[in-house]
Design a protein around this motif. Structure first.
Motif, PDB file in Angstrom:
ATOM      1  N   GLU A 179      -0.648   2.533 -14.960  1.00 17.39           N
ATOM      2  CA  GLU A 179      -1.849   3.338 -15.206  1.00 17.39           C
ATOM      3  C   GLU A 179      -1.673   4.771 -14.713  1.00 17.39           C
ATOM      4  OE1 GLU A 179      -5.145   1.366 -13.417  1.00 17.39           O
ATOM      5  OE2 GLU A 179      -5.085  -0.345 -14.809  1.00 17.39           O
ATOM      6  N   ARG A 180      -0.876   4.923 -13.653  1.00 10.37           N
ATOM      7  CA  ARG A 180      -0.636   6.272 -13.107  1.00 10.37           C
ATOM      8  C   ARG A 180       0.283   7.103 -13.992  1.00 10.37           C
ATOM      9  NH1 ARG A 180      -0.799   6.836  -7.385  1.00 10.37           N
ATOM     10  NH2 ARG A 180       0.403   8.751  -7.662  1.00 10.37           N
TER      11      ARG A 180
ATOM     12  N   VAL B 159       9.508   7.114 -14.049  1.00 13.12           N
ATOM     13  CA  VAL B 159       9.389   5.759 -13.512  1.00 13.12           C
ATOM     14  C   VAL B 159       8.977   4.815 -14.639  1.00 13.12           C
ATOM     15  CG1 VAL B 159       8.079   4.243 -11.972  1.00 13.12           C
ATOM     16  CG2 VAL B 159       8.841   6.481 -11.167  1.00 13.12           C
ATOM     17  N   ALA B 160       9.787   3.799 -14.888  1.00 11.56           N
ATOM     18  CA  ALA B 160       9.457   2.765 -15.873  1.00 11.56           C
ATOM     19  C   ALA B 160       9.161   1.459 -15.142  1.00 11.56           C
ATOM     20  CB  ALA B 160      10.618   2.568 -16.847  1.00 11.56           C
TER      21      ALA B 160
ATOM     22  N   ASP C  73       0.809  -1.221   0.000  1.00 18.26           N
ATOM     23  CA  ASP C  73       0.000   0.000   0.000  1.00 18.26           C
ATOM     24  C   ASP C  73       0.844   1.274   0.000  1.00 18.26           C
ATOM     25  OD1 ASP C  73      -2.289  -1.512  -0.001  1.00 18.26           O
ATOM     26  OD2 ASP C  73      -2.637  -1.351   2.164  1.00 18.26           O
ATOM     27  N   ASP C  74       2.147   1.143   0.241  1.00 16.96           N
ATOM     28  CA  ASP C  74       3.011   2.322   0.323  1.00 16.96           C
ATOM     29  C   ASP C  74       3.801   2.586  -0.957  1.00 16.96           C
ATOM     30  OD1 ASP C  74       2.187   2.598   2.955  1.00 16.96           O
ATOM     31  OD2 ASP C  74       3.917   1.533   3.782  1.00 16.96           O
ATOM     32  N   VAL C  75       3.688   1.685  -1.920  1.00 20.74           N
ATOM     33  CA  VAL C  75       4.558   1.773  -3.092  1.00 20.74           C
ATOM     34  C   VAL C  75       4.289   3.026  -3.920  1.00 20.74           C
ATOM     35  CG1 VAL C  75       5.223   0.665  -5.257  1.00 20.74           C
ATOM     36  CG2 VAL C  75       4.901  -0.724  -3.202  1.00 20.74           C
ATOM     37  N   LEU C  76       3.031   3.321  -4.192  1.00 20.75           N
ATOM     38  CA  LEU C  76       2.717   4.466  -5.051  1.00 20.75           C
ATOM     39  C   LEU C  76       3.184   5.779  -4.435  1.00 20.75           C
ATOM     40  CD1 LEU C  76      -0.797   3.446  -6.381  1.00 20.75           C
ATOM     41  CD2 LEU C  76       1.231   3.849  -7.759  1.00 20.75           C
TER      42      LEU C  76
ATOM     43  N   ILE D 108       0.493  -4.516  -8.745  1.00 18.93           N
ATOM     44  CA  ILE D 108       1.072  -3.223  -8.367  1.00 18.93           C
ATOM     45  C   ILE D 108       1.722  -2.579  -9.583  1.00 18.93           C
ATOM     46  CG2 ILE D 108       2.825  -2.095  -6.931  1.00 18.93           C
ATOM     47  CD1 ILE D 108       2.291  -4.350  -4.850  1.00 18.93           C
ATOM     48  N   ARG D 109       2.447  -3.390 -10.361  1.00 17.77           N
ATOM     49  CA  ARG D 109       3.071  -2.882 -11.589  1.00 17.77           C
ATOM     50  C   ARG D 109       2.019  -2.282 -12.521  1.00 17.77           C
ATOM     51  NH1 ARG D 109       4.689  -6.125 -15.946  1.00 17.77           N
ATOM     52  NH2 ARG D 109       2.558  -6.911 -15.792  1.00 17.77           N
TER      53      ARG D 109
END
Length: 227
Positions: free
Chosen positions: A186-187, A192-193, A137-140, A180-181
């Motif tokens: 989508e974001r 960031v790749a 939940d913290d990745v983004l 998550i990827r």
């Protein structure tokens, strides 16, 4: 079996797993994990077709990596901030960026030398406290900051799945990382790749490939058990 035969066997298993899900085996990189393996045996693996090696510890890598033939080098173990300078000198890719703090330190070191570091963000998909990695939940939120750090080239995600007897039981970890990827893609976060998913080891790399791995980290199936 000798290392040459082991490498051939692992590559054949990678190809079969890829073909089961209609993927091109050429899109999957074998990272031969060389922790505790002596230089002559690593050279044997390279001569057998291994083009990328992964080391866990900076001190061991500093002793071994300069003695190897040309090969891509990945840090696959936990990295302390006080070892960042050495890691950047030794490795082409740091797969184990598990905090914003570590990402900042890598960026600071890169800015000082005018260099760039290719990194993967480690995610704890198993929920096990013993494992490193950002919480899913913290990745983004973490990537929002990492994307602004100079010299930091985020190229994908990495995870260490649960160690379970049945590889199929590890599948949810790999599926979570892929999800998550997809969310990150989508974001469309600038800088960031999401080219790579590093997931799967000797026990479960075929399942990881079925779930979208582009890198698999295999040691024991190539070099045998560790002492």
């Amino acid at each position: 079996m000798a290392i040459r035969e082991n490498v051939r066997d692992v590559k054949e298993r990678i190809a079969r797993a890829a073909e089961r899900v209609l993927r091109d085996p050429a899109d999957i990189k074998l990272v031969a994990v060389t922790k505790t393996v002596g230089i002559p045996r690593i050279v044997e693996a390279i001569e057998a077709g291994v083009s990328c090696v992964g080391e866990n510890r900076i001190q061991e890598a500093a002793r071994k990596l300069p003695e190897l033939p040309p090969v891509e080098k990945h840090l696959v173990g936990h990295l302390q901030t006080n070892k960042v300078k050495a890691a950047l000198e030794l490795f082409d890719v740091i797969e184990s960026v598990d905090s914003v703090r570590l990402a900042r330190e890598i960026s600071t070191r890169c800015a000082a030398t005018g260099s760039e570091a290719s990194v993967l963000i480690e995610v704890n998909t198993s929920g096990e406290e013993s494992k490193f990695g950002l919480e899913p939940d913290d990745v983004l939120e973490a990537l929002d900051e990492m994307s602004t750090l100079p010299g930091l080239k985020v190229a994908g995600l990495m995870t260490v799945g649960s160690f379970l007897p049945d590889p199929d039981d590890v599948r949810p970890c790999f599926r979570m990382l892929r999800g998550i990827r997809d969310e990150i893609e989508e974001r469309v976060i600038p800088g960031v790749a999401m080219d790579h998913l590093s997931m799967g080891m000797t026990n479960d790399f075929e399942v990881a490939i079925e779930e979208g791995a582009t890198m698999v980290r295999v040691g024991r199936a190539i070099f045998g058990g560790r002492g």
